[in-house]
Design a protein around this motif. Structure first.
Motif, PDB file in Angstrom:
ATOM      1  N   TRP A  47       0.849  -1.182   0.000  1.00  0.00           N
ATOM      2  CA  TRP A  47       0.000   0.000   0.000  1.00  0.00           C
ATOM      3  C   TRP A  47       0.890   1.239   0.000  1.00  0.00           C
ATOM      4  N   THR A  48       0.306   2.370  -0.333  1.00  0.00           N
ATOM      5  CA  THR A  48       1.056   3.615  -0.326  1.00  0.00           C
ATOM      6  C   THR A  48       0.691   4.482   0.876  1.00  0.00           C
ATOM      7  N   GLN A  49      -0.586   4.575   1.203  1.00  0.00           N
ATOM      8  CA  GLN A  49      -0.994   5.368   2.353  1.00  0.00           C
ATOM      9  C   GLN A  49      -2.302   4.817   2.894  1.00  0.00           C
ATOM     10  N   LEU A  50      -2.267   4.358   4.135  1.00  0.00           N
ATOM     11  CA  LEU A  50      -3.449   3.790   4.763  1.00  0.00           C
ATOM     12  C   LEU A  50      -4.318   4.893   5.335  1.00  0.00           C
ATOM     13  N   THR A  51      -5.623   4.666   5.330  1.00  0.00           N
ATOM     14  CA  THR A  51      -6.557   5.682   5.808  1.00  0.00           C
ATOM     15  C   THR A  51      -6.835   5.498   7.294  1.00  0.00           C
ATOM     16  N   ARG A  52      -7.795   6.254   7.805  1.00  0.00           N
ATOM     17  CA  ARG A  52      -8.088   6.289   9.235  1.00  0.00           C
ATOM     18  C   ARG A  52      -9.108   5.241   9.651  1.00  0.00           C
ATOM     19  N   THR A  53      -9.094   4.070   9.034  1.00  0.00           N
ATOM     20  CA  THR A  53     -10.008   3.019   9.457  1.00  0.00           C
ATOM     21  C   THR A  53      -9.319   1.668   9.396  1.00  0.00           C
ATOM     22  N   ALA A  54      -9.688   0.781  10.298  1.00  0.00           N
ATOM     23  CA  ALA A  54      -9.140  -0.572  10.345  1.00  0.00           C
ATOM     24  C   ALA A  54     -10.146  -1.442  11.080  1.00  0.00           C
ATOM     25  N   ALA A  55      -9.930  -2.764  11.037  1.00  0.00           N
ATOM     26  CA  ALA A  55     -10.805  -3.711  11.732  1.00  0.00           C
ATOM     27  C   ALA A  55     -10.016  -4.979  11.983  1.00  0.00           C
ATOM     28  N   VAL A  56     -10.474  -5.792  12.936  1.00  0.00           N
ATOM     29  CA  VAL A  56      -9.809  -7.052  13.242  1.00  0.00           C
ATOM     30  C   VAL A  56     -10.877  -8.111  13.472  1.00  0.00           C
ATOM     31  N   ASP A  57     -10.607  -9.360  13.038  1.00  0.00           N
ATOM     32  CA  ASP A  57     -11.614 -10.409  13.163  1.00  0.00           C
ATOM     33  C   ASP A  57     -11.246 -11.402  14.255  1.00  0.00           C
ATOM     34  N   ALA A  58     -12.054 -12.451  14.396  1.00  0.00           N
ATOM     35  CA  ALA A  58     -11.883 -13.418  15.476  1.00  0.00           C
ATOM     36  C   ALA A  58     -10.614 -14.242  15.336  1.00  0.00           C
ATOM     37  N   ALA A  59     -10.041 -14.285  14.134  1.00  0.00           N
ATOM     38  CA  ALA A  59      -8.793 -15.003  13.902  1.00  0.00           C
ATOM     39  C   ALA A  59      -7.578 -14.094  14.054  1.00  0.00           C
ATOM     40  N   ASP A  60      -7.810 -12.895  14.580  1.00  0.00           N
ATOM     41  CA  ASP A  60      -6.746 -11.909  14.769  1.00  0.00           C
ATOM     42  C   ASP A  60      -6.162 -11.438  13.435  1.00  0.00           C
ATOM     43  N   ARG A  61      -6.983 -11.494  12.397  1.00  0.00           N
ATOM     44  CA  ARG A  61      -6.568 -10.923  11.118  1.00  0.00           C
ATOM     45  C   ARG A  61      -6.934  -9.441  11.105  1.00  0.00           C
ATOM     46  N   LEU A  62      -6.005  -8.628  10.638  1.00  0.00           N
ATOM     47  CA  LEU A  62      -6.184  -7.187  10.640  1.00  0.00           C
ATOM     48  C   LEU A  62      -6.526  -6.708   9.235  1.00  0.00           C
ATOM     49  N   PHE A  63      -7.569  -5.876   9.137  1.00  0.00           N
ATOM     50  CA  PHE A  63      -7.982  -5.302   7.861  1.00  0.00           C
ATOM     51  C   PHE A  63      -7.640  -3.814   7.850  1.00  0.00           C
ATOM     52  N   VAL A  64      -6.972  -3.381   6.798  1.00  0.00           N
ATOM     53  CA  VAL A  64      -6.639  -1.971   6.620  1.00  0.00           C
ATOM     54  C   VAL A  64      -6.973  -1.601   5.179  1.00  0.00           C
ATOM     55  N   THR A  65      -6.971  -0.306   4.893  1.00  0.00           N
ATOM     56  CA  THR A  65      -7.353   0.124   3.556  1.00  0.00           C
ATOM     57  C   THR A  65      -6.649   1.412   3.176  1.00  0.00           C
ATOM     58  N   ASP A  66      -6.474   1.601   1.866  1.00  0.00           N
ATOM     59  CA  ASP A  66      -6.000   2.881   1.345  1.00  0.00           C
ATOM     60  C   ASP A  66      -7.155   3.706   0.788  1.00  0.00           C
ATOM     61  N   GLY A  67      -8.374   3.231   1.030  1.00  0.00           N
ATOM     62  CA  GLY A  67      -9.561   3.914   0.564  1.00  0.00           C
ATOM     63  C   GLY A  67     -10.158   3.317  -0.691  1.00  0.00           C
ATOM     64  N   GLN A  68      -9.374   2.529  -1.410  1.00  0.00           N
ATOM     65  CA  GLN A  68      -9.845   1.898  -2.644  1.00  0.00           C
ATOM     66  C   GLN A  68      -9.752   0.381  -2.594  1.00  0.00           C
ATOM     67  N   THR A  69      -8.788  -0.128  -1.831  1.00  0.00           N
ATOM     68  CA  THR A  69      -8.527  -1.556  -1.707  1.00  0.00           C
ATOM     69  C   THR A  69      -8.526  -1.929  -0.233  1.00  0.00           C
ATOM     70  N   VAL A  70      -9.074  -3.097   0.097  1.00  0.00           N
ATOM     71  CA  VAL A  70      -8.988  -3.615   1.459  1.00  0.00           C
ATOM     72  C   VAL A  70      -7.883  -4.658   1.491  1.00  0.00           C
ATOM     73  N   PHE A  71      -6.952  -4.486   2.425  1.00  0.00           N
ATOM     74  CA  PHE A  71      -5.866  -5.436   2.624  1.00  0.00           C
ATOM     75  C   PHE A  71      -6.113  -6.197   3.920  1.00  0.00           C
ATOM     76  N   VAL A  72      -5.725  -7.466   3.940  1.00  0.00           N
ATOM     77  CA  VAL A  72      -5.794  -8.245   5.159  1.00  0.00           C
ATOM     78  C   VAL A  72      -4.375  -8.641   5.545  1.00  0.00           C
ATOM     79  N   VAL A  73      -4.071  -8.535   6.838  1.00  0.00           N
ATOM     80  CA  VAL A  73      -2.757  -8.905   7.359  1.00  0.00           C
ATOM     81  C   VAL A  73      -2.943 -10.094   8.274  1.00  0.00           C
ATOM     82  N   GLU A  74      -2.299 -11.192   7.915  1.00  0.00           N
ATOM     83  CA  GLU A  74      -2.391 -12.422   8.699  1.00  0.00           C
ATOM     84  C   GLU A  74      -0.990 -12.899   9.030  1.00  0.00           C
ATOM     85  N   ASP A  75      -0.678 -12.994  10.320  1.00  0.00           N
ATOM     86  CA  ASP A  75       0.662 -13.386  10.774  1.00  0.00           C
ATOM     87  C   ASP A  75       1.736 -12.501  10.157  1.00  0.00           C
ATOM     88  N   GLY A  76       1.427 -11.221  10.044  1.00  0.00           N
ATOM     89  CA  GLY A  76       2.403 -10.262   9.552  1.00  0.00           C
ATOM     90  C   GLY A  76       2.536 -10.183   8.047  1.00  0.00           C
TER      91      GLY A  76
END
Length: 308
Positions: A47-76
């Motif tokens: 990503w180039t610049q993440l926005t001011r929103t994120a979320a995390v699920d029950a598997a401890d996966r982190l969701f972030v976004t640049d406003g156009q794409t949603v990225f998921v981070v799992e185990d780094g």
């Protein structure tokens, strides 16, 4: 305030009597660890610049976004979860402005379309429209938080906090209750046990809390109670699974319980130590996973505090 220190006491306000709680979790265990090890979790990658929103699920996966794409981070390891092409059938000009994971472990997205709409994702590259017209929320919907699939909260600039249900959209807390004053969209967290935590976002705004049934909202923490540059330096609120919320105050992380008790997280290193530019954490999201891991997201880098 020294690491590990506390500032106690719920503050009075509308509905303040609803703010009862405990500083311990199930079985009397602490809501926060006595120490966390902080490190870079993901550096600048896809990503180039993440926005001011994120979320995390029950598997401890982190969701972030640049406003156009949603990225998921799992185990780094980050990967694309929803691409612009995935989102285009829902809105040709999709723009992601807020996200949350519901108790059904699905990802909910507030899309900036005209009118704004709520999208839901059941898995990678799978997204559909849940509520296709939020025009009843009036001006500029900006924040989303999910109590259940049938009860979603949306904050609209200038107007306040709305609840979205299958029956429609209703104003829950208007400007008279939250003093929105045109800047009602700093951050919002809703727990599945029926409590919301909300920072309107104006300079000097207090942290508010109340019950999601609309029975009242009151001041949980006054703006200068933590001696952290007032809450205009606020970064974000994170739902803390055992109770209360974690807040990012631009380099300092606090747990704030439902009774107003604030405990500064003791981390090594501190957020202030990992960057020479403290503004990296101004108006930035924070999330807490079911493992107790705390994530703080800057514009390009994600940091993780792991309880010892």
């Amino acid at each position: 305030m020294p690491a590990g220190a506390s500032s106690t006491g719920a503050q009075g306000g509308v509905g303040g009597g609803a703010m009862q709680g405990s500083s311990s979790g199930t079985g009397g265990g602490p809501l926060v660890s006595s120490h966390y090890t902080l490190s870079e979790y993901v550096g600048p990658q896809i990503w180039t610049q993440l926005t001011r929103t994120a979320a995390v699920d029950a598997a401890d996966r982190l969701f972030v976004t640049d406003g156009q794409t949603v990225f998921v981070v799992e185990d780094g390891v980050p990967s694309i979860y929803l691409s612009p092409a995935d989102l285009q059938p829902a809105n040709a000009d999709a723009g992601i402005i807020s996200m949350d994971v519901g108790p059904d472990d699905r990802l909910y997205i507030l899309d900036r379309g005209v009118p704004a709409q709520i999208l839901v994702s059941r898995g990678p590259h799978d997204v559909s429209i849940l509520h296709g017209d939020l025009s009843a929320a009036r001006t500029f919907p900006a924040l989303l938080a999910v109590e259940s699939p049938d009860r979603i909260f949306v904050v609209s600039h200038y107007d306040g906090l709305f609840e979205v249900t299958p029956n429609g959209i209703d104003l829950l807390y208007g400007e008279s209750a939250i003093d929105a004053s045109g800047c009602a969209a700093e951050d919002l967290a809703v727990s599945q046990d029926g409590r919301l935590f909300y920072l309107p976002g104006c300079n000097g705004s207090p942290l508010l809390s109340g019950l999601t049934d609309g029975s009242g909202v009151g001041i949980l923490k006054h703006e200068d109670a933590l001696d952290e540059y007032y809450f205009w330096m606020f970064g974000g609120i994170a739902r803390n699974p055992p109770g209360g919320v974690m807040v990012n105050l631009v380099g300092t992380i606090y747990h704030i319980g439902t009774d107003g008790t604030a405990t500064e997280l003791n981390t090594t290193p501190t957020l202030n130590d990992v960057t020479a530019d403290w503004i990296d954490f101004h108006a930035r999201p924070i999330e807490v996973g079911p493992t107790g891991n705390v994530y703080v997201i800057s514009t390009e880098t994600i940091y993780r505090a792991v309880p010892d």
